[in-house]
Design an enzyme around this catalytic site. Structure first.
Site, PDB file in Angstrom:
ATOM      1  CB  SER A 165      48.383  40.191  32.992  1.00  0.00           C
ATOM      2  OG  SER A 165      47.025  40.042  33.540  1.00  0.00           O
ATOM      3  CG  HIS A 183      47.420  43.195  38.253  1.00  0.00           C
ATOM      4  ND1 HIS A 183      46.392  42.485  38.351  1.00  0.00           N
ATOM      5  CD2 HIS A 183      47.836  43.500  36.936  1.00  0.00           C
ATOM      6  CE1 HIS A 183      45.911  42.413  37.032  1.00  0.00           C
ATOM      7  NE2 HIS A 183      46.788  43.061  36.104  1.00  0.00           N
ATOM      8  CD  GLN A 206      46.933  39.296  37.257  1.00  0.00           C
ATOM      9  OE1 GLN A 206      47.905  39.199  36.123  1.00  0.00           O
ATOM     10  NE2 GLN A 206      45.825  39.084  36.995  1.00  0.00           N
ATOM     11  CD  GLU A 207      43.046  39.109  39.459  1.00  0.00           C
ATOM     12  OE1 GLU A 207      41.991  38.607  39.987  1.00  0.00           O
ATOM     13  OE2 GLU A 207      43.520  39.907  38.358  1.00  0.00           O
ATOM     14  CD  GLU A 233      42.733  43.517  39.366  1.00  0.00           C
ATOM     15  OE1 GLU A 233      42.470  42.846  39.795  1.00  0.00           O
ATOM     16  OE2 GLU A 233      42.790  43.578  38.098  1.00  0.00           O
ATOM     17  CG  ASP A 286      43.836  35.593  37.437  1.00  0.00           C
ATOM     18  OD1 ASP A 286      44.295  34.587  36.877  1.00  0.00           O
ATOM     19  OD2 ASP A 286      43.566  36.670  36.962  1.00  0.00           O
ATOM     20  CD  GLU A 307      40.725  35.053  36.071  1.00  0.00           C
ATOM     21  OE1 GLU A 307      40.051  35.141  36.974  1.00  0.00           O
ATOM     22  OE2 GLU A 307      41.023  36.081  35.367  1.00  0.00           O
ATOM     23  CG  ASP A 309      41.476  36.417  32.078  1.00  0.00           C
ATOM     24  OD1 ASP A 309      40.852  36.958  30.653  1.00  0.00           O
ATOM     25  OD2 ASP A 309      42.336  37.409  32.672  1.00  0.00           O
ATOM     26  CE  LYS A 331      40.098  40.269  32.473  1.00  0.00           C
ATOM     27  NZ  LYS A 331      41.358  39.630  32.444  1.00  0.00           N
ATOM     28  CG  HIS A 387      37.895  44.688  37.590  1.00  0.00           C
ATOM     29  ND1 HIS A 387      38.697  45.254  38.433  1.00  0.00           N
ATOM     30  CD2 HIS A 387      38.622  43.316  37.561  1.00  0.00           C
ATOM     31  CE1 HIS A 387      39.525  44.555  39.143  1.00  0.00           C
ATOM     32  NE2 HIS A 387      39.338  43.241  38.376  1.00  0.00           N
ATOM     33  NE  ARG A 388      41.378  43.431  30.732  1.00  0.00           N
ATOM     34  CZ  ARG A 388      41.739  42.690  29.752  1.00  0.00           C
ATOM     35  NH1 ARG A 388      41.152  42.488  28.819  1.00  0.00           N
ATOM     36  NH2 ARG A 388      43.068  42.243  29.968  1.00  0.00           N
ATOM     37  CB  SER A 389      44.666  45.795  35.952  1.00  0.00           C
ATOM     38  OG  SER A 389      45.246  45.799  34.711  1.00  0.00           O
ATOM     39  CE  LYS A 392      39.297  38.790  37.537  1.00  0.00           C
ATOM     40  NZ  LYS A 392      40.538  38.447  37.471  1.00  0.00           N
TER      41      LYS A 392
HETATM   42  P1  PGA Z   1      44.333  42.416  33.446  1.00  0.00           P
HETATM   43  O1  PGA Z   1      44.301  41.745  34.536  1.00  0.00           O
HETATM   44  O2  PGA Z   1      43.220  43.443  33.428  1.00  0.00           O
HETATM   45  O3  PGA Z   1      45.410  43.143  33.546  1.00  0.00           O
HETATM   46  O4  PGA Z   1      44.376  41.565  32.094  1.00  0.00           O
HETATM   47  C1  PGA Z   1      43.056  41.001  35.047  1.00  0.00           C
HETATM   48  C2  PGA Z   1      43.075  39.649  35.137  1.00  0.00           C
HETATM   49  O5  PGA Z   1      44.161  38.783  34.449  1.00  0.00           O
HETATM   50  O6  PGA Z   1      42.040  38.872  35.252  1.00  0.00           O
HETATM   51 ZN    ZN Z   2      42.782  36.750  34.626  1.00  0.00          ZN
END
Ligand code: PGA
Ligand code: ZN
Length: 424
Positions: free
Chosen positions: A42, A162, A170-171, A212, A249, A292, A319, A344, A372-374, A395
């Site tokens: 994402s 995800h 998403q999270e 994740e 997030d 986020e 982000d 990131k 991290h990344r997904s 995270k």
């Molecule tokens: P991504 O997701 O690594 O797929 O971009 C993580 C996030 O959105 O924080």
């Molecule tokens: Zn994010």
């Protein structure tokens, strides 16, 4: 101090089985540095470009061109350089690419070298990678920084891009804010994670996990997810809002159509104002301390409203909004939107630029969270980066799957071996 005599890159695979780059730097004293780059799903639209082959092989996702760019162009351009000169080397890489978004040779190629340079420098001078990053920060920014172990934010329930379920956010992360050490933070978090699994199964849902490592059950909506997490916290004899808090997030760009926010799981279509009200309501009902990407990256009015409404009581993290880019962060600071930035390093492409962005956030009272990344690998550079720069938060997914747990395990060792570095 030793100099670079060889750089080598190959194509390897990330946690989704998608190709990524591994790069090795060899010095004339015989030491080496090795690194791998992560990849997002994402992604923010202003991220530096991840170069993919777009050929039939690997469904277009190969990175062999980026690998060749390291082996034929970028690598040879830094032969003979001393890896302690990270800034100089990153400048050579940036200049050699010549584009704003690193699209000539690929931000994935450039980052792979940049990270491997850091690893080789710390290997050669016998220091830990986190110490090396702490020195690098003071060299780049001209100010000392106190190292610390970051508070983890563990994504234990997945929705959005995800996961293949109904949940729009998403999270859903737990933050063991009341823990007095990193190992206690991990004990509490793993207990909550294990109890959440039991609860999810008790209600007849699947306990299969998302990208994740968090569970991805097919729940009715966001609030059902929050309620299950609260139950898992109390089931673990911990107190929600004291021992364990919650962070979200929203990755709101993924459900924004340019005008409205379409929350399929909630069966609702929100204006920016209505989404702000909805989030404000959630913050009032649940111990949510951080949100986020609560708004789409281009909905600046929405961000202003969100910051005005809940920015004093809740951490608001950009982000996709800031994409680890100092210039974009400064524009946001100017507009007074958000109060924290997700970091990131593959969004920007070099260690030097990553550190410059963190320094900029520090100077302006914005918090930084290393992420991290997904799509991840077993590379644990982000753990050292978070500790070395003392940012205070990381995270890196659920306490499940080695691509996630490896980062937490590295932090357990940093805590064990450095009695002067404490949980922030
Ligand atoms: P991504 O997701 O690594 O797929 O971009 C993580 C996030 O959105 O924080
Ligand atoms: Zn994010």
């Amino acid at each position: 101090m030793a100099n670079i005599i060889e750089t080598k890159a190959i194509q390897v695979f990330d946690s989704r089985g998608i190709p990524t780059i591994s790069c090795k730097i060899i010095l004339d004293d015989g030491t080496e540095g090795l690194a791998m780059v992560p990849s997002g799903a994402s992604t923010g639209s202003k991220e530096a470009l991840e170069l993919r082959d777009a050929e039939k092989e690997y469904l277009g996702k190969g990175v062999l061109k980026a690998v060749q760019n390291i082996n034929n162009v970028l690598g040879p351009s830094i032969i003979g350089k001393n890896p302690i000169e990270q800034q100089l080397i990153d400048e050579i890489l940036i200049k050699s690419d010549g584009t704003d978004d690193k699209s000539e040779y690929g931000a994935n190629a450039i980052l792979a070298i940049s990270l491997a340079v850091s690893h080789s420098a710390s290997a050669s001078n016998g220091s830990n990678l986190h110490e090396h990053f702490a020195h690098l920060y003071s060299k780049i920014h001209g100010k000392e920084i106190d190292q610390s172990i970051p508070m983890p934010m563990l994504n234990i329930l997945n929705g959005g891009e995800h996961a293949n379920n109904n949940i729009d956010i998403q999270e859903f992360m737990i933050v063991p804010s009341g823990a007095s050490s990193f190992s206690q933070a991990m004990q509490w978090s793993t207990e909550v994670y294990m109890n959440l699994k039991k609860i999810i199964e008790k209600f007849g849902h699947s306990s299969a996990v998302g990208d994740e490592g968090g569970f991805a059950p097919n729940l009715k909506n966001n609030e059902e997810a929050l309620k299950l997490i609260i139950s898992a916290i109390t089931e673990s004899d911990l107190e929600p809002g004291k021992d364990i808090n919650i962070a979200l997030d929203c990755a709101a760009s993924e459900f924004y159509d340019g005008k409205k926010y379409i929350l399929k799981g909630e069966d609702k279509i929100f204006s920016s104002e209505e989404l702000v009200e909805y989030l404000n309501d959630l913050v009032g009902k649940y111990p949510i301390i951080s949100i986020e990407d609560g708004m789409d990256e281009n909905d600046i009015d929405g961000w202003e409203l969100l910051t005005e409404k809940i920015g004093k009581k809740c951490q608001l993290v950009g982000d996709d909004l800031f994409v680890t880019n100092k210039k974009i962060l400064l524009e946001g600071i100017e507009k007074n939107i958000a109060n924290a930035i997700l970091i990131k390093f593959n969004q920007v492409g070099t260690i030097t630029e990553t550190i410059q962005t963190i320094a900029c956030a520090n100077e302006n009272g914005y918090k930084s969270i290393i992420s991290h990344r997904s799509g991840e690998t077993e590379d644990t550079t982000i753990s050292d980066l978070a500790a070395g720069l003392g940012v205070g938060q990381i995270k890196t997914g659920a306490p499940c799957r080695s691509d996630r747990v490896s980062k937490y395990n590295r932090l357990l060792w940093i805590e064990e071996e450095n009695s002067h570095i404490h949980l922030k």
